[in-house]
Design a protein around this motif. Structure first.
Motif, PDB file in Angstrom:
ATOM      1  N   ALA A 183      47.280  35.505  56.219  1.00 52.83           N
ATOM      2  CA  ALA A 183      47.647  36.897  55.940  1.00 52.83           C
ATOM      3  C   ALA A 183      47.089  37.394  54.611  1.00 52.83           C
ATOM      4  O   ALA A 183      47.260  38.565  54.267  1.00 52.83           O
ATOM      5  N   GLY A 184      46.438  36.493  53.846  1.00 53.48           N
ATOM      6  CA  GLY A 184      45.837  36.914  52.592  1.00 53.48           C
ATOM      7  C   GLY A 184      46.616  36.538  51.348  1.00 53.48           C
ATOM      8  O   GLY A 184      46.283  36.984  50.240  1.00 53.48           O
ATOM      9  N   GLY A 185      47.638  35.706  51.492  1.00 54.56           N
ATOM     10  CA  GLY A 185      48.411  35.249  50.343  1.00 54.56           C
ATOM     11  C   GLY A 185      48.091  33.805  50.002  1.00 54.56           C
ATOM     12  O   GLY A 185      47.170  33.210  50.560  1.00 54.56           O
ATOM     13  N   GLU A 186      48.881  33.236  49.079  1.00 50.82           N
ATOM     14  CA  GLU A 186      48.656  31.848  48.691  1.00 50.82           C
ATOM     15  C   GLU A 186      49.952  31.197  48.241  1.00 50.82           C
ATOM     16  O   GLU A 186      50.888  31.858  47.777  1.00 50.82           O
ATOM     17  N   VAL A 187      50.003  29.879  48.383  1.00 51.38           N
ATOM     18  CA  VAL A 187      51.095  29.061  47.851  1.00 51.38           C
ATOM     19  C   VAL A 187      50.561  28.371  46.605  1.00 51.38           C
ATOM     20  O   VAL A 187      49.649  27.545  46.683  1.00 51.38           O
ATOM     21  N   VAL A 188      51.107  28.716  45.441  1.00 54.15           N
ATOM     22  CA  VAL A 188      50.583  28.188  44.179  1.00 54.15           C
ATOM     23  C   VAL A 188      51.239  26.868  43.785  1.00 54.15           C
ATOM     24  O   VAL A 188      50.710  26.121  42.963  1.00 54.15           O
ATOM     25  N   GLU A 189      52.410  26.568  44.360  1.00 53.16           N
ATOM     26  CA  GLU A 189      53.069  25.287  44.105  1.00 53.16           C
ATOM     27  C   GLU A 189      53.959  24.939  45.285  1.00 53.16           C
ATOM     28  O   GLU A 189      54.625  25.816  45.854  1.00 53.16           O
ATOM     29  N   SER A 190      53.968  23.652  45.651  1.00 51.84           N
ATOM     30  CA  SER A 190      54.816  23.165  46.742  1.00 51.84           C
ATOM     31  C   SER A 190      55.804  22.154  46.187  1.00 51.84           C
ATOM     32  O   SER A 190      55.406  21.162  45.564  1.00 51.84           O
ATOM     33  N   ILE A 191      57.071  22.403  46.402  1.00 54.43           N
ATOM     34  CA  ILE A 191      58.137  21.535  45.911  1.00 54.43           C
ATOM     35  C   ILE A 191      58.881  20.943  47.104  1.00 54.43           C
ATOM     36  O   ILE A 191      59.321  21.681  47.985  1.00 54.43           O
ATOM     37  N   ARG A 192      59.021  19.627  47.116  1.00 65.15           N
ATOM     38  CA  ARG A 192      59.818  18.947  48.138  1.00 65.15           C
ATOM     39  C   ARG A 192      61.021  18.278  47.479  1.00 65.15           C
ATOM     40  O   ARG A 192      60.871  17.570  46.487  1.00 65.15           O
ATOM     41  N   MET A 193      62.201  18.489  48.069  1.00 65.19           N
ATOM     42  CA  MET A 193      63.452  17.976  47.514  1.00 65.19           C
ATOM     43  C   MET A 193      64.026  16.884  48.405  1.00 65.19           C
ATOM     44  O   MET A 193      63.898  16.959  49.631  1.00 65.19           O
ATOM     45  N   PRO A 194      64.731  15.897  47.846  1.00 65.03           N
ATOM     46  CA  PRO A 194      65.459  14.940  48.669  1.00 65.03           C
ATOM     47  C   PRO A 194      66.512  15.640  49.528  1.00 65.03           C
ATOM     48  O   PRO A 194      67.024  16.711  49.150  1.00 65.03           O
ATOM     49  N   LEU A 195      66.845  15.055  50.656  1.00 65.23           N
ATOM     50  CA  LEU A 195      67.796  15.655  51.594  1.00 65.23           C
ATOM     51  C   LEU A 195      69.166  15.890  50.966  1.00 65.23           C
ATOM     52  O   LEU A 195      69.883  16.820  51.338  1.00 65.23           O
ATOM     53  N   ASN A 196      69.538  15.061  49.974  1.00 63.08           N
ATOM     54  CA  ASN A 196      70.867  15.167  49.372  1.00 63.08           C
ATOM     55  C   ASN A 196      70.895  16.026  48.114  1.00 63.08           C
ATOM     56  O   ASN A 196      71.861  15.994  47.346  1.00 63.08           O
ATOM     57  N   THR A 197      69.865  16.829  47.868  1.00 63.55           N
ATOM     58  CA  THR A 197      69.819  17.666  46.669  1.00 63.55           C
ATOM     59  C   THR A 197      70.923  18.724  46.687  1.00 63.55           C
ATOM     60  O   THR A 197      71.115  19.426  47.678  1.00 63.55           O
ATOM     61  N   THR A 198      71.655  18.822  45.572  1.00 64.30           N
ATOM     62  CA  THR A 198      72.705  19.837  45.449  1.00 64.30           C
ATOM     63  C   THR A 198      72.566  20.686  44.191  1.00 64.30           C
ATOM     64  O   THR A 198      73.235  21.703  44.066  1.00 64.30           O
ATOM     65  N   GLU A 199      71.726  20.275  43.243  1.00 64.55           N
ATOM     66  CA  GLU A 199      71.527  21.016  41.998  1.00 64.55           C
ATOM     67  C   GLU A 199      70.147  21.678  42.039  1.00 64.55           C
ATOM     68  O   GLU A 199      69.122  21.000  42.047  1.00 64.55           O
ATOM     69  N   PHE A 200      70.152  23.005  42.060  1.00 60.05           N
ATOM     70  CA  PHE A 200      68.904  23.741  42.290  1.00 60.05           C
ATOM     71  C   PHE A 200      68.380  24.480  41.060  1.00 60.05           C
ATOM     72  O   PHE A 200      67.292  25.060  41.109  1.00 60.05           O
ATOM     73  N   SER A 201      69.117  24.473  39.972  1.00 65.15           N
ATOM     74  CA  SER A 201      68.678  25.213  38.778  1.00 65.15           C
ATOM     75  C   SER A 201      67.308  24.761  38.273  1.00 65.15           C
ATOM     76  O   SER A 201      66.461  25.610  37.932  1.00 65.15           O
ATOM     77  N   PRO A 202      67.019  23.438  38.209  1.00 65.06           N
ATOM     78  CA  PRO A 202      65.679  23.028  37.754  1.00 65.06           C
ATOM     79  C   PRO A 202      64.556  23.539  38.656  1.00 65.06           C
ATOM     80  O   PRO A 202      63.458  23.851  38.180  1.00 65.06           O
ATOM     81  N   ILE A 203      64.844  23.635  39.944  1.00 62.71           N
ATOM     82  CA  ILE A 203      63.844  24.143  40.882  1.00 62.71           C
ATOM     83  C   ILE A 203      63.599  25.630  40.636  1.00 62.71           C
ATOM     84  O   ILE A 203      62.447  26.099  40.645  1.00 62.71           O
TER      85      ILE A 203
END
Length: 388
Positions: A183-203
């Motif tokens: 569509a003409g856009g881009e992903v500048v960073e890809s972040i993968r989290m563990p399944l048990n992640t509950t703290e999202f502030s650093p992300i």
């Protein structure tokens, strides 16, 4: 080893199992623990179908046998499936919320002469793990693909992708990258989290640091999605004008009252909304609400279970009640029907479900309730992530 060998022998011995007056359907799902609401939706959807259509198919009574799998646990999933096949002598398996659990179960299907109808688990590759698996849910590649065009049409081109690091998340990440690039856009960073992640502030800080205009996110519906959407708002990203796009897992209806303004305007794409405007959906919602016990608890896994029971009933009728997994699956290849979500069809080649994917926006309805308001539709969407 001795006990395991005996159990496997029991599975193999079911291949010649014959005619039964009562046909048992084993449903595996999270009926307790943090994802218990999803299991309750499995049960509500299955029992809504029975309430509307009766508990008898082709002269055979249907008995549902539930087994609780609170969180993703492939070893336990395999053990529960084996118990259902060997001890409870089920002729059909259904349910399964998490992909790793489905992948652990599929090796048993041929030996046990039992089909598996997947009510939720959404990784494309499950279908390649056994020819006896059929899907009535969705895949992440299927629900994610329309978001690329939708995002760019709204002026958002620079994205950070944030997904849970397991099969569906990987599928969603790949599908979004492909769609946004086309569509003409881009992903500048890809972040993968563990399944048990509950703290999202650093992300959220990483998103801010990347200077992204938008975030694409996938997490399995439940406490993680509720926490993620709240964190997106609470950390100021929403106020700063960053847009959040996601498949509908992030805005299941049971979470919307708690999310409130934090989810207002969030754009998702998905195969089903409880507010979908059709007569068959209104009847389904009424029956499923009654089965689940409260209207605010109904969510998308219920429709996967409801349609799953429709497919299982067709299998029972096609086999005359006899245990013949291959014949049962063959009978539903190409099967088409009108679901509460809209028109659907089992792809005869892949056994995935072909369906309409809806673009939705979180908004209030005329009664002031938060809903996933359908604003556009993309019909006849097949799974796009299957690799052969």
């Amino acid at each position: 080893m001795r006990a395991g060998a005996l159990a496997l022998a029991g599975v193999c011995g079911l291949g010649g199992s014959a005619f039964a007056d009562t046909i048992k359907v084993g449903i595996i799902g999270p009926f307790s623990g943090p994802f218990a609401l999803q299991g309750k939706n499995f049960q509500a959807g299955a029992e809504a179908w029975l309430a509307q259509n009766g508990k008898t198919v082709a002269g055979h009574d249907i008995e549902l046998v539930y087994r609780d799998l609170p969180t993703a646990n492939p070893q336990q999933a395999r053990a529960l499936a084996q118990e259902l096949i060997v001890r409870d002598k089920v002729q059909y398996l259904g349910g399964v919320y998490f992909t790793p659990d489905a992948m652990a179960i599929t090796p048993l299907l041929k030996q046990g002469n039992v089909p598996l109808v997947i009510f939720n688990a959404a990784t494309s590759a499950i279908m390649t793990s056994s020819p006896l698996a059929v899907r009535t849910s969705f895949t992440l590649s299927q629900t994610t693909t329309p978001l690329g065009k939708a995002a760019v049409e709204r002026g958002v081109k620079k994205f950070v992708s944030v997904v849970t690091d397991y099969g569906p998340g990987v599928d969603a990440e790949a599908a979004f990258k492909k769609a946004i690039t086309a569509a003409g856009g881009e992903v500048v960073e890809s972040i993968r989290m563990p399944l048990n992640t509950t703290e999202f502030s650093p992300i959220m800080q990483r998103v801010r640091d990347a200077g992204a205009e938008g975030v694409f996110a996938f997490l399995p519906s439940g406490p993680p999605t509720l926490g993620f959407v709240k964190a997106f708002s609470d950390t100021g990203l929403k106020k700063a004008g960053v847009k959040l796009f996601a498949p509908g897992d992030l805005t299941q209806e049971s979470d919307l009252p708690a999310l409130g303004e934090a989810a207002d305007g969030l754009i998702t794409s998905f195969h089903y909304a409880v507010s979908h405007d059709s007569e068959i959906n209104k009847r389904f919602v009424a029956a499923a609400d009654k089965a689940i016990g409260a209207p605010d608890l109904l969510s998308f896994p219920a429709v996967g279970a409801y349609d799953g029971m429709f497919v299982i009933a067709k299998m029972i009728a096609a086999t005359g009640g006899k245990q013949d997994a291959e014949k049962a699956v063959e009978a539903v290849k190409g099967l088409a029907w009108e679901s509460p979500r809209g028109p659907v069809k089992i792809d005869p080649e892949t056994r995935h479900i072909t369906q309409t994917i809806y673009l939705r926006e979180v908004a209030k309805d005329a009664q002031g309730r938060w809903i996933n308001k359908e604003i556009a539709s993309v019909p006849d969407q097949k799974d796009s992530g299957l690799t052969k």
